[in-house]
Enzyme design. Structure first.
Site, PDB file in Angstrom:
ATOM      1  N   GLY A 177      -0.505   4.933   0.299  1.00 46.65           N
ATOM      2  CA  GLY A 177      -1.921   4.663   0.098  1.00 46.65           C
ATOM      3  C   GLY A 177      -2.691   5.393  -0.979  1.00 46.65           C
TER       4      GLY A 177
ATOM      5  N   ALA B  36       0.798  -1.226   0.000  1.00 50.38           N
ATOM      6  CA  ALA B  36       0.000   0.000   0.000  1.00 50.38           C
ATOM      7  C   ALA B  36       0.832   1.279   0.000  1.00 50.38           C
ATOM      8  CB  ALA B  36      -0.954  -0.017   1.199  1.00 50.38           C
TER       9      ALA B  36
ATOM     10  N   CYS C 107       4.678   0.289 -12.032  1.00 49.47           N
ATOM     11  CA  CYS C 107       4.846   1.525 -12.812  1.00 49.47           C
ATOM     12  C   CYS C 107       6.135   1.387 -13.636  1.00 49.47           C
ATOM     13  CB  CYS C 107       4.862   2.762 -11.921  1.00 49.47           C
ATOM     14  SG  CYS C 107       6.075   2.717 -10.593  1.00 49.47           S
TER      15      CYS C 107
ATOM     16  N   ASP D 121       0.544  -4.000  -5.954  1.00 48.24           N
ATOM     17  CA  ASP D 121       1.181  -2.893  -6.683  1.00 48.24           C
ATOM     18  C   ASP D 121       2.671  -3.057  -6.389  1.00 48.24           C
ATOM     19  OD1 ASP D 121       1.700  -0.546  -8.015  1.00 48.24           O
ATOM     20  OD2 ASP D 121       1.150   0.750  -6.338  1.00 48.24           O
TER      21      ASP D 121
END
Length: 403
Positions: free
Chosen positions: A236, A233, A354, A301
């Site tokens: 966040g 996270a 990313c 992520d």
């Protein structure tokens, strides 16, 4: 544009910290902007943008100026002179700019612009790796896009307001925004301005979050009342978006190995009015094992090279090392194997990064799905976002479902 001595001195001091002391550009710029209370928004804008510009084009400017690291203060002034000359900024008659060979600078620029790795100002290894993974043509377009300054994109917090209300509130402050097709919660600033001082930000009406990043929470397909786990996270950004998409209903567990990041998330969640978030520090394998087979949705992520977000972190070009990418791929693999076990039968998982490198993205997903751990999962869909195609950050996301 007229150069002001105190603004130029601040920029030179900042660049020395970034290049020679390895400090992060965003932290250095934050400090610099507090340096003089008399500076207006234009002054602060000059310091921030010039610092980022010279960081972004470090290799090109250093080759033109014929300087090598570690840079002396005089070397930084030379880089500054190259920046000013190429931008068409008139150099004042300060001693730092004496005998600046302006015609030679322009000639060297034309000559060096024929070599991609110098023109786009990237290390040799990065140019080779990305060209190998994306193909020469694709990488040439992508690195050119990643060297542009990023737009400022807001994510409307639907727990507090609507896109129309926020747009109107900002318009009254003379902050103009435009909506983005296919990005339901996004507003793009027409020109850069400090939105963090607005009442709308303080009361949690929006977050600053790139359009590509906003797609990740949408991709997870969450519903109110679900049990959702955001496994990496951080502070966040995506957790808060998930809370809004879940309409504050259900259980949202935000996990990270860094407790300080979760503390920051707690502060942000309070401002955003997100009440269904529970923070858990991953300090052993225990917090993960407790959630095996329990979650309707899991977001990974994953930590990555960050090559998709070079527009906003240009100093990453100089901090990243090839060994880091090899190590992070190993970490991604382990995280996917371990955290996927939290998904309950019939539940879904999104693996996102990313990064723009296939070896961190689709190849990781393919490897997982053909492994023992992945045999219970089926591939649903993926999205590969390249900066030169979208105009936003480079991102990857894959949705997989547990049988």
């Amino acid at each position: 544009m007229r150069l002001h001595r105190n603004l130029c001195f601040a920029t030179v001091d900042g660049l020395l910290q970034i290049f020679n002391e390895g400090m992060y550009a965003d932290k250095v710029v934050q400090q610099l902007l507090k340096r003089d209370k008399r500076w207006g928004s234009r002054d602060r804008g000059f310091v921030a943008e010039t610092t980022y510009d010279i960081v972004r084009w470090k290799r090109l400017y250093a080759e033109i100026a014929n300087t090598k690291e570690p840079f002396s203060r005089d070397d930084i002034w030379r880089l500054f002179a190259v920046w000013a000359t190429l931008k068409g900024v008139k150099l004042p008659d300060w001693k730092y700019f004496e005998a600046t060979p302006q015609r030679k600078i322009k000639g060297r620029f034309d000559e060096l612009s024929k070599i991609r790795k110098i023109k786009e100002s990237v290390p040799d290894w990065m140019d080779e790796l990305a060209a190998k993974e994306l193909g020469d043509k694709q990488w040439t377009k992508e690195i050119s896009a990643l060297n542009q300054q990023a737009d400022v994109i807001l994510r409307v917090n639907t727990l507090k307001t609507t896109k129309e209300k926020l747009q109107s509130e900002l318009f009254d402050l003379d902050i103009h925004t435009e909506t983005l097709k296919n990005y339901p919660d996004a507003l793009k600033l027409s020109e850069r301005t400090n939105v963090f001082t607005t009442e709308a930000f303080k009361k949690g009406a929006f977050e600053v979050q790139d359009a590509s990043s906003q797609m990740v929470a949408q991709f997870l397909d969450v519903k109110s009342g679900m049990k959702v786990v955001d496994t990496c996270a951080g502070a966040g950004g995506k957790t808060l978006h998930l809370a809004a998409l879940m309409e504050n209903k259900g259980q949202l567990i935000a996990m990270d190995i860094y407790e300080n990041k979760l503390k920051e998330l707690k502060r942000r969640a309070k401002r955003a009015g997100a009440h269904n978030i529970e923070m858990r520090v991953i300090d052993s394998t225990k917090p993960i094992k407790k959630l095996y087979d329990k979650a309707d949705r899991v977001l990974i992520d994953a930590p990555c090279s960050g090559l998709g977000v070079l527009r906003r972190n240009p100093d990453a070009k100089w901090k990243l090392q090839p060994e880091f990418i090899e190590n992070i791929k190993q970490t991604q693999s382990e995280i996917l194997k371990s955290y996927s076990r939290m998904v309950k039968p019939g539940g879904k998982l999104v693996y996102a990064t990313c990064s723009i490198l296939p070896s961190e993205n689709q190849q990781q997903v393919e490897k997982f799905l053909t492994s023992d751990s992945g045999k219970e999962f089926t591939f649903v869909k993926e999205k590969k976002i390249l900066s030169h195609e979208s105009g936003f950050d480079g991102f990857y996301m894959a949705l997989i479902e547990r049988k």
